[in-house]
Design an enzyme around this catalytic site. Sequence first.
Site, PDB file in Angstrom:
ATOM      1  N   GLU A  99       0.838  -1.205   0.000  1.00 57.45           N
ATOM      2  CA  GLU A  99       0.000   0.000   0.000  1.00 57.45           C
ATOM      3  C   GLU A  99       0.874   1.257   0.000  1.00 57.45           C
ATOM      4  O   GLU A  99       0.559   2.239  -0.670  1.00 57.45           O
ATOM      5  CB  GLU A  99      -0.956  -0.028   1.197  1.00 57.45           C
ATOM      6  N   GLU A 119      -4.336  -9.463   3.740  1.00 50.67           N
ATOM      7  CA  GLU A 119      -5.180  -9.141   4.911  1.00 50.67           C
ATOM      8  C   GLU A 119      -6.396 -10.045   5.051  1.00 50.67           C
ATOM      9  O   GLU A 119      -6.846 -10.347   6.155  1.00 50.67           O
ATOM     10  CB  GLU A 119      -5.635  -7.678   4.835  1.00 50.67           C
TER      11      GLU A 119
END
Length: 690
Positions: A99, A119
């Site tokens: 990210e 995740e």
Amino acid sequence: MQNTVAVITLDNPPVNGLGFETRVETAGGLDRALADSGVAAIVLTGAGKLFSGGADIREFNTPKATAEPTLHTLIRIVESASKPVVAALNGTCVGGGLELALACHYRVATANTSVGLPEVRIGLLPGAGGTQRLPRAVGVEAALNMIVSGANVSVRDLARTALFDEVTQDDAVEAAIAFARKAVVEKRPLKRVRDIRIDYPNADGYFGFARNSVAAVTKNYPAPLKCVDAVAAAVSKPFEEGLRYERGLFLQLVQTPESRALRHAFFAQRAAAKIPDIPDDTPTRSIRNVAVIGAGTMGGGIAMSFLSAGLPVTLLEMSPELLDRGVATIRRNFEASVAKKKLAPDKLDAAMALLRPTLHYDDLSNADLVIEAVFEEMDIKQQVFRELQRATKPDAILATNTSTLDVNRIAAATSRPQDVLGMHFFSPANVMKLLEVVRGDKTGKDVLKTVMDVAKRIRKTAVVAGVCDGFIGNRMVEHYLRQAMFLLEEGAAPAQVDRALEKFGMAMGPFRMSDLAGNDVGWRIRKRRYVEKPHMRYSRIADRLCESGRYGQKTGAGWYRYEAGRRDAIADPAVDAMIVSYRKELGVTPRKIADDEIVDRLILALVNEGARILEEGIALRASDIDLVYLTGYGFPPYRGGPMFYADTLGLYNVARRMKELARIPNADAEFWNPAPLLARLAGEGRTFNG
Ligand SMILES: NC(=O)c1ccc[n+]([C@@H]2O[C@H](COP(=O)([O-])OP(=O)(O)OC[C@H]3O[C@@H](n4cnc5c(N)ncnc54)[C@H](O)[C@@H]3O)[C@@H](O)[C@H]2O)c1
């Protein structure tokens, strides 16, 4: 100098996790570089062989996790920087690391880089813009696949996407510096992934299809569908709105019991490797050669685990016929893996070349670790250990795969009990992940540490257990199975009990499990119990089953019947008749039993015995017990293991329910006395995993 490039390195071993200090340093470095008129561009990279593994898990649930600068803040600093920021990806770049890289203006990667957003595996979604930026960088479908599966993808598969501006065979930082200089000289505009327009004409149709397919395979897990929603928002909403939407979903998921359970399991894995009185830097013995005694069901599977990991194995049996049979089974099992494309054909040859069959103890003289897997008889095992002591090097580690025998007594057959411990594998040993490592009273710290490390090399999940009958897993399962049998006496059918537990999420109900493992195994143990623990109640119904030769799948009949060559459990009226006549003998009038009662009785039986195991120090921590059940007994991961499940129910409620269960007619009232630890924690409003 006009063209200076500042290099900022994320340096937080082992995986450059984006912990608080690392974020502070990185933000400070960025601010300094941006303020310095001599710096024209910035390269962001990771120390060692990778960029970043994402959030620093050691910070989870601490105030540091949310302290400024947060990952969001860092991402905004990078993305809005007035000078080019180039990510130099030099290996793994996942989770928050990806990210962050996605916020950089450019990305230069080495060919061995892999990227991913894992995740979902802990019941979450990427919460720092990953669901909004990745679809813009690699396309909607590729991004959705990555986010929903959590899988790592290699640079090769994404090389032509906007994720990578350059793929290099050279050093990532050198290449990124050169790239940055060029960007400055050519006055390239700062590229921001957020500005990429997503053009995806048939979005509604595609996401409808994606929702259906994802829902079909993830029914007990809310996160994958939320991942679809978040990626859909990347298409349908403006960027900032999409980010807010992603955040909202993330905050919802963090609170779900499923995500809590998966996070618990994730931490349980890490915690299990730590043994309080054995520091990480305890010296270990080197394990290069392994020997296995007994080439039966377990010995063969254990040998395969080591061979697959590239360790030479000497396999010892009693007779040439038994040895040949054992070796042939190993080969056949490897061949089956090749046929299923789970193993490359050359790996089969490599593994078999490492196998050295023998009939002589003298061939064990170079073994560093010996694992005994002979018949479950104390005399035979002690005899084998006496032989091992004579034939092996003085510092060889001697392990037993016993399921029920006293490891201390086996160790006492040698004059070096410090070298002895239990390595309790589960069947089939080449497949099952769980390994209970049984610490004897005299087991050396270096020996225990060495075996915990060896477990990693053969890709097992090792959990330390103290010496007791059944260790952690089987000691608990005995009570689970006792309840299953009582339920038959009281009115339930095997299929109803199995269905209730499978609906709860167990991979297999207790009766199907017993048929798979062999009903004779439990029978042998019960016969011993009738003598050792005459006060403990057992239903004799399973003995009846065994007396009629119904040992389970291996005899074509057990609690169910099986057709030749098939594993489908088919309800059998003969078993129903046997149960009915047994109830008559007992004088029990059958009652209708609700599924909830079935689940409570079996699962809380695990919990109560688990509490005793914890209090006795047989398990080091509640999460170790959970890990045993998650990896060895098919406990549903989204419930986090029996002890965690009890915590989510609330221990006060658990203790109360046990007292109710004690009042059911025919109940084993004594067993349902809440274990002292459970009663204490319930009284204090605490949890097992506190
Ligand atoms: N089967 C399971 O599910 C399971 C699971 C965990 C642990 N265990 C334990 O593993 C051990 C082996 O169980 P198994 O199911 O593989 O049994 P098995 O009968 O399939 O295999 C035992 C093998 O040991 C050999 N053997 C016996 N005495 C020997 C000796 N003195 N020297 C050399 N070889 C000898 C036998 O010939 C046989 O091939 C037992 O202690 C058992 O309790 C079994």
